[in-house]
Design an enzyme around this catalytic site. Structure first.
Site, PDB file in Angstrom:
ATOM      1  N   HIS A  52      -3.714   6.838   2.724  1.00  9.90           N
ATOM      2  CA  HIS A  52      -4.138   5.555   2.152  1.00  9.90           C
ATOM      3  C   HIS A  52      -5.559   5.266   2.611  1.00  9.90           C
ATOM      4  CE1 HIS A  52      -4.354   1.479   0.964  1.00  9.90           C
ATOM      5  NE2 HIS A  52      -4.145   0.967   2.159  1.00  9.90           N
ATOM      6  N   ASN A 106     -10.508  -0.298  -0.599  1.00  9.09           N
ATOM      7  CA  ASN A 106      -9.048  -0.218  -0.462  1.00  9.09           C
ATOM      8  C   ASN A 106      -8.410  -0.766  -1.740  1.00  9.09           C
ATOM      9  OD1 ASN A 106      -6.358  -0.701   0.113  1.00  9.09           O
ATOM     10  ND2 ASN A 106      -6.733  -1.563   2.147  1.00  9.09           N
ATOM     11  N   CYS A 149       0.815  -1.221   0.000  1.00  5.51           N
ATOM     12  CA  CYS A 149       0.000   0.000   0.000  1.00  5.51           C
ATOM     13  C   CYS A 149       0.846   1.267   0.000  1.00  5.51           C
ATOM     14  CB  CYS A 149      -0.936  -0.003   1.202  1.00  5.51           C
ATOM     15  SG  CYS A 149      -2.022  -1.429   1.179  1.00  5.51           S
TER      16      CYS A 149
END
Ligand code: UT7
Length: 315
Positions: free
Chosen positions: A242, A272, A108
């Site tokens: 994020h 996500n 990520c």
């Protein structure tokens, strides 16, 4: 180095929380209250490569940079459609690039890792303009029988063109190796010499452990970045974090004591999407005219590793 333009691309298939309840023991209320996610986009008849190409082209157009001006292309992905060649090589024809490229697996934090690599290439004089594309297909990584993980993820590509300039003020990373709390493995291959190869495993995550890491480390890293540059939390126009869980964003925001408007989010529509979350959100802010010259922006990502990355930008 500075950001010259942004782009993004989402798959056309929208999967709402209720669609998941059709085959999983879950419901819209649990997913939306625990995560903020209401829907996500997933690949169906499109390829990850096509998303990466669309995002890359959009970023070049937005930057007003011709493909032949790009000296290097960096793609961040945890799993492209092929391990070799790299996705960075596969997207070149469609975009019209004629340069070296490579993939980076930073989980990520991949987009921030790519910014750091690009900064090094530009500072060393090896490149003047670089295309970064973060392209992720978490729908192919998740275990669609595991309600505790698959409901969280989506697919997307976000991109940025970077070039010489003064915009990126600082980039920092931190790591705390924790394979036990977030891990996915690749197929073991068929070597006749392998002894008891471990079988392939879909993504497994101890959500609460990652949650605690994300909140504490994001807050710590942002606070350290602010202190180093003699800034107060309210000096920052946008914290682009994020997009993993709305509750994580809110927890970091309230610790920093800044207004809701400083923490833009799109997790409710995208889920996500690993390294793509930050460049996709940056592109949305850019196209909405919110990234004005002089804006101060903090980027912060956390995830597999466990790793964190933080960047401070002045546009
Ligand atoms: O990008 C990588 C970084 N990843 C992250 O940042 C993820 C961080 N973690 C999180 O966002 C949260 O921990 C989750 C959203 C993953 C989970 O939320 P939680 O509030 O920590 O829930 P939990 O794991 O403690 O589960 C609570 C309950 C459990 O049931 P019991 O044991 O209390 O009966 C789960 O089985 O919720 C159950 N549950 C679900 N129920 C309905 C878990 N997933 C679901 C689901 N639908 N999809």
């Amino acid at each position: 180095m500075k950001i010259l333009g942004t782009g993004s691309a989402l798959p056309k298939k929208v999967v709402k929380n209720d669609d998941l309840a059709a085959f999983l023991d879950t419901n819209d209320e649990w997913i939306s209250t625990r995560t903020g996610i209401r829907e996500r986009r997933v690949l169906s008849d499109e390829t990850l490569q096509s998303l990466a190409e669309r995002a890359g082209k959009a970023a070049l157009e937005n930057a007003g940079v011709a493909p032949e001006e790009i000296d290097y292309v960096l793609v961040t992905t945890v799993q492209a459609e092929t391990m070799s060649p790299a996705l960075a090589c596969d997207i070149q024809n469609a975009i019209g690039l004629k340069c070296m490229g490579m993939d980076i697996n930073g989980g990520c934090t991949g987009f921030i890792a790519a910014l750091a690599v690009a900064e090094g290439l530009i500072a060393s004089g090896r490149a003047k303009k670089i295309l970064i594309v973060s392209a992720e297909a978490l729908s192919r990584f998740a275990d669609w029988t595991d309600r505790s993980t698959c409901v969280l993820f989506g697919d997307a590509a976000g991109a940025a063109v970077v070039g010489e300039g003064e915009g990126i003020k600082d980039i920092r990373f931190a790591s705390e190796p924790r394979r036990d709390v977030l891990c996915a493995s690749t197929p073991p291959g068929n070597s006749p010499f392998a002894v008891d190869p471990a079988p392939a495993q879909y993504l497994k995550m101890q959500g609460q452990e990652v949650y605690k890491f994300a909140v504490s480390h994001s807050f710590r890293d942002i606070r350290e970045m602010l202190a180093y540059h003699d800034l107060q939390p309210e000096d920052i126009d946008f914290y682009v974090l994020h997009q993993a869980n709305m509750r994580i964003l809110e927890a970091v925001r309230t610790r920093l004591k800044v207004d809701e408007g400083c923490f833009p989010h799109n997790i409710e529509r995208t889920g996500n999407t690993s390294s793509a979350t930050i460049p996709v959100l940056l592109d949305e802010l850019n196209r909405a005219g919110k990234l004005k010259p002089g804006c101060r922006v903090i980027l912060n990502a956390f995830g597999a590793g466990l790793c964190t990355g933080t960047a401070y930008l002045e546009l």
